[in-house]
Enzyme design. Structure first.
Site, short mmCIF file in Angstrom:
data_model
loop_
_atom_site.label_atom_id
_atom_site.label_comp_id
_atom_site.label_asym_id
_atom_site.label_seq_id
_atom_site.Cartn_x
_atom_site.Cartn_y
_atom_site.Cartn_z
N TRP A 156 -10.23 -8.96 2.75
CA TRP A 156 -10.99 -9.34 1.56
C TRP A 156 -11.02 -10.86 1.37
O TRP A 156 -11.95 -11.40 0.80
CB TRP A 156 -10.38 -8.69 0.32
N ARG B 258 0.82 -1.21 0.00
CA ARG B 258 0.00 0.00 0.00
C ARG B 258 0.86 1.27 0.00
O ARG B 258 0.53 2.27 -0.64
CB ARG B 258 -0.95 -0.02 1.21
N HIS C 116 0.46 4.17 -2.73
CA HIS C 116 0.12 5.56 -2.39
C HIS C 116 1.27 6.53 -2.68
O HIS C 116 1.03 7.72 -2.89
CB HIS C 116 -0.33 5.66 -0.93
#
Ligand code: ZEM
Length: 286
Positions: free
Chosen positions: A178, A34, A38
């Site tokens: 998820w 991540r 980002h």
């Protein structure tokens, strides 16, 4: 210490810090992915601003963006690597961290080149609000990813990274993972999206997400509204179906599109040398 430019020594040290028994699902991998995303995902083609050059998350303007909540954990995990290999820029380290993590978690090998600068060019700073908001739908995702130069199939493919890691109530407000093996790179995210009976749920904090109770795992799995938009949108959905049934294709496409992501805003000459990095002020000599 290592020889400046010895990225394989850096890769080795990143790989050996991924195992973090006390953190989340026992791995620093997902949050490193991540961080790489980002770092790069603020890029805007039209104005040539944002992107990984400059490692702007070191500063409050970008690091304090609510969209980046929690990414300090990833930066702290990488700090010992920076201390040992002082010559590497943060911009290179944060993008390489994601690449190494994906590979170590069973994902594809992804092409990566170094040379990013830590020099902050004030004229290239991205405003806040460039990163996607999980509460929204297909139009929003397109607006965000078209700005970086990605197509519909690429958007779906990149979203497959949500097979990794989890949402944290104290970071994004969303909650849960998820898939039930969130430290293993796979196409499970697409398979579950298509085959499970996702139900809308409003959390105690008022945040709306989709959930499915996995009886085998005895765990409630989740999807963001933006994830579910991939299923309901007629241009996105065929790609969800393809990646759900063809893992090899997903891995191959993901490798291409993630390497494109971490190159946003980086210009290179034919030999691969970065031409828009002020390495005297930001790189090897800083
Ligand atoms: Zn994510 N992502 N993302 N993403 N993401 C989260 C977590 C992770 C969106 C989003 O709102 C969120 C991409 C695209 C998009 C990862 C990788 C990639 C979380 C949870 C949210 C809310 C944050 C938290 O609470 O800690 C949206 C709306 C996206 C576009 C539509 C792309 C592209 C990614 C990489 C290629 C990863 C690995 C995580 C898990 C992080 C962790 O700490 O476990």
């Amino acid at each position: 210490m290592s020889t400046p430019g010895d990225y394989s020594a850096v890769r080795k040290d990143i790989a050996s810090l991924l195992h973090q028994p006390g953190y989340d699902d026992g791995s620093a991998g997902p949050v490193l992915v991540r961080l790489a995303w980002h770092s790069s995902g603020t890029y805007d083609y039209e104005t040539d601003t944002g992107g990984s050059n400059g490692a702007g998350m070191r500063y409050e303007a970008e690091g304090g963006d609510p969209a980046n909540a929690g990414l300090q954990h990833a930066r702290v995990f990488l700090e010992p690597v920076k201390a040992k290999h002082t010559w590497i820029t943060y911009a290179d380290l944060w993008t390489l961290g994601g690449i190494v993590a994906i590979q170590e978690m069973g994902g594809p090998e992804i092409e990566w080149k170094g040379g990013r600068t830590d020099y902050v060019d004030d004229s290239k700073l991205p405003p806040r609000g460039r990163l996607p908001d999980g509460a929204q739908g297909a139009d929003h995702i397109r607006f965000i990813f078209y700005r970086m130069g990605f197509s519909d199939p690429m958007i779906v493919c990149l979203s497959g990274a949500h097979t990794l890691g989890r949402c944290h109530s104290d970071r994004s407000g969303f909650h849960g993972a998820w898939v039930n093996n969130p430290t293993r790179f796979s196409n499970t995210y697409f398979r579950l999206m298509l085959t499970r009976n996702w139900k809308e749920k409003v959390l105690d904090n008022g945040v709306r997400q989709f959930v499915y109770y996995d009886e085998d795992a005895e765990e409630e799995l989740m999807m963001l509204p933006t994830d579910m938009a991939l299923l309901s949108d007629p241009s996105f959905r065929p790609w969800v179906e393809l990646y759900a049934k063809d893992k090899e294709r997903f891995f191959a496409d993901f490798a291409k599109v993630f390497s494109k992501l971490v190159e946003l805003g980086i210009e290179r000459d034919e030999a691969g040398k970065v031409t828009n990095a002020d390495n005297f002020r930001g790189g090897y000599h800083s």
